[in-house]
Motif scaffolding. Sequence first.
Motif: not given
Length: 516
Positions: A403-430
Amino acid sequence: MRKIKGLWKLLFGRTTLLVLLVLFQIAVLIGGFALLDKYIFIFNYILGFVSLVILLYILNARQNASFKLTWIMLILFAPFFGVIFYLFTRVQPGTLFIARRIESTLEAQRPYLAQSPELLRRLETESPETAGLARYIHDSGNYPAYENTQVKYFPLGEDKFREMVKQLKQAKEFIFMEYFIVDKGFMWDTVLEILAEKVKEGVEVRFMYDGTCSLSLLPPKYPEKMRELGIQCKVFAPIRPFLSTHQNNRDHRKVLVIDGRTAFTGGVNLADEYINEIQRFGHWKDTAVMVRGDAVRSFTLMFLQMWDIGEVNTPTPAENYMRYDFTPEPDLPCEGYVIPYGDSPYDTEYVGERVYMDILYNAKKYVHIMTPYLILDEEMITALTYAVKRGVEVIIMMPHIPDKIYAYLLARTYYGQLIDEGVQIYEYTPGFVHAKVFTSDDEKAVVGTINLDFRSLYLHFEDAVYIYKNAAVADAEADFQETLKKCQKITRQDCREYNSLKKILGRVLRLVAPLM
């Protein structure tokens, strides 16, 4: 013709006027700063000394490290503006008034929110760590743990809405409503019609909504219309064209209390997108709970706490709390423990964040999370990644259509670090996930209004309910698993292939993440 009307509204509407007035004030302040900096040379020496004092204060303050870093950077790179802005945010009569009012209200409510020693002893034998969390929530926010409470989980906003309508129609004594977003449409029109009818039946109805609604959703004199219907109405912190830190602390709670016996909370506001009557960002995935029994008392007093804040220099008469303290039905099928709690930006306790971190640090098998936003400090990142390192499965479900593109862009900056550490991230496609849910180990769940971002964790008034060994925990986890089937897993490869410009924008936004 419709386009012309829309353009006219954009150019001459309330939102545009407010923005222009605020920008004018900012321009005047910056211009004044520039003149002082240019012509009053001795002022630079004074400014340097004041900056040093403020920096020392910030370093030693009881504040989140991310906020400290943001303020330090601002003062070092823009000393004059940074110093004035920091002092401006710390010396506000309105915010000081609200802090004192909340403190006095909590003190007045304390006798009604005493923790049962017997209950705490039983909880201690079942789970010492949960008993410790219960002590912390009560000592920090005055919210006790309860038994004799039934919790019903709603996996969608429309499910909550149907039950909400049913319960509103059964009201006999009072209805208290406190929401962040209210917008005209099928949902609100249906609720308003019931409220107006209940007033005619002699039911006391109080309704409060956050002032952001008066910016673009509801007319500025909407409370007067409500009062004409016999509904008591208040707007929390109306948006005004004057710079004030009070505008930064919004009432993000969603609380409905009926007769002191039934309460609702969760992510669902009073607007049609929350029940998928209209679609704005694909399918809207939200959740809520209905609480019946002893724990409703906390929601009743939580509402009255916010209602009684009032406006600056407007005294609010003392509430007769006993008037709203009803004995729940004795034959409710109940199990486990329930702790409703609120979080306030006007104290030094970040209860919402601490509850989430307690779940992460005590989890043994899994922690499953639904959140619309992901703007994290180092403490939360450590809690998430340390849980994985202990062998705990951590899954975060995020929106695919933001709903807020700036918030989503910020969230994406954490994805790589979390995934590297083993946290699983899913996005709700609908579409868009607006739910705020934690589940863990088939025993614990939190459902409420608290997002995983700085605003929810530190700057807004929030609420949630902690559920332990209640059937609603299994319902929440089953909903998570069912929703997971509609999600796509984000991989490290997805992060690498993500749009480069969006990556850069997200990284730049990290500089001001604590202010977003």
